[in-house]
Write a protein that holds these residues in place. Structure first.
Motif, mmCIF file in Angstrom:
data_model
loop_
_atom_site.group_PDB
_atom_site.id
_atom_site.type_symbol
_atom_site.label_atom_id
_atom_site.label_comp_id
_atom_site.label_asym_id
_atom_site.label_seq_id
_atom_site.Cartn_x
_atom_site.Cartn_y
_atom_site.Cartn_z
ATOM 1 N N SER A 246 0.759 -1.476 -0.362
ATOM 2 C CA SER A 246 -0.110 0.152 0.096
ATOM 3 C C SER A 246 1.072 1.014 0.115
ATOM 4 C CB SER A 246 -0.822 0.080 1.105
ATOM 5 O OG SER A 246 -0.181 -0.004 1.900
ATOM 6 N N ASP A 250 1.134 2.846 -3.441
ATOM 7 C CA ASP A 250 0.146 4.147 -3.206
ATOM 8 C C ASP A 250 -0.939 3.278 -3.296
ATOM 9 O OD1 ASP A 250 -1.319 6.281 -2.772
ATOM 10 O OD2 ASP A 250 -1.227 7.219 -5.019
ATOM 11 N N LEU A 251 -1.699 2.501 -2.475
ATOM 12 C CA LEU A 251 -1.999 1.153 -3.242
ATOM 13 C C LEU A 251 -2.813 1.555 -1.400
ATOM 14 C CD1 LEU A 251 -1.743 -1.723 -4.448
ATOM 15 C CD2 LEU A 251 -2.932 0.266 -5.473
ATOM 16 N N ALA A 256 -5.837 -4.129 0.370
ATOM 17 C CA ALA A 256 -3.841 -4.242 -0.116
ATOM 18 C C ALA A 256 -3.607 -5.713 0.956
ATOM 19 C CB ALA A 256 -2.550 -3.493 0.494
#
Length: 289
Positions: A246, A250-251, A256
């Motif tokens: 994450s 950038d999740l 995730a």
């Protein structure tokens, strides 16, 4: 390079350290609970209970805002009401326990979404449904650690009764082994851990860290202690790797983590020593030869 990849986010940012500690505490309680749900053929009940807490959390949110204490108590009370109501329906009608829980789960989910949509907004609804593990604070960490401690201690007390009931419930009833009390105590632990998971992962994601590692462990071992260790290891690694993904990719953190546990499940489904597809295929080829 390895330090930057595997530890730098937790060293530099307090919110990442809080999220990691919170998820590790959550995994410690959820993994054994999920394994007993799998062994007792109650896997879908975990999903039902994860939605049963939604109306209580929604009412507490409407009354007190995003208060950890209020929403936890509201979710816990709603979950216990569903447990008791579904049990009463099962005992007084011809419906089985899974059908009772499914009915209450659907009503609870619809009621919770309706309440938040009516008196909140889409951001509030997304927060309740999917959680925000990166926003876990000190109070939430204490709550998660307390739930994990209660779960481990209670399972230690109920372990023998839960194991016997998972494999031979008729024997436990015949010997007066307290199966009803063990069952009710176990359901309370399920609700308690889902309420804890709701704080970090939301009502829709909380059950993922409970069920996916347990289902994976079932494909790797046959002895219960080994299954417990494997389920816990997968849950802990899923939390750690999911948070790293994450951060670096950038999740959203909650999805995730659950998708990482899902990848572990699919890997176990293919490579697991006991029931994995590859093992079955190799044994079939061996017999053909």
């Amino acid at each position: 390079m390895l330090y930057d990849l595997f530890w730098q986010p937790f060293a530099d940012f307090a919110f990442m350290r809080h999220a990691l500690v919170g998820c590790l505490a959550l995994a410690l309680g959820c993994a054994p609970i999920g394994l007993f749900l799998v062994l007792r053929r109650m896997s879908l009940m975990g999903d039902a209970m994860s939605h049963a807490i939604l109306p209580g959390a929604a009412i507490a949110f409407i009354a007190f805002g995003l208060s950890l204490t209020a929403m936890s108590l509201g979710g816990l009370l709603a979950g216990l009401v569903v447990v008791l109501a579904a049990g009463a329906v099962t005992r007084s009608t011809q419906l089985k326990e899974d059908a009772s829980f499914a009915a209450f789960y659907l009503v609870s989910l619809a009621s919770g979404v309706l309440l938040v949509s009516k008196w909140g907004n889409n951001v509030d609804l997304m927060h309740i449904l999917f959680g925000s593990v990166l926003a876990v604070d000190d109070m939430a960490l204490c709550f998660l650690a307390g739930v994990a401690s209660i779960t481990v201690l209670t399972l230690a007390v109920l372990y023998r009764a839960l194991v016997v009931e998972s494999f031979d419930p008729e024997f436990l009833r015949a010997t007066g082994g307290g199966g009803a009390w063990a069952h009710f105590g176990f359901l309370i632990l399920v609700v308690l851990n889902l309420v804890a998971g709701f704080q970090a992962l939301g009502t829709l994601m909380a059950v993922g860290l409970m069920m996916l590692p347990a289902a994976s462990a079932r494909l790797w071992a046959r002895e219960l202690p080994a299954m417990l260790a494997i389920a816990l290891g997968i849950a802990l690694l899923s939390a750690y790797i999911g948070l790293l993904l994450s951060y670096h990719a950038d999740l959203p953190s909650g999805p995730a983590i659950i998708l990482t546990a899902g990848l572990a499940y699919f890997a176990s489904l293919g490579l697991g020593r006991h029931g994995g597809l590859l093992g079955r295929w190799l044994r079939g080829r061996h017999l053909e030869a």
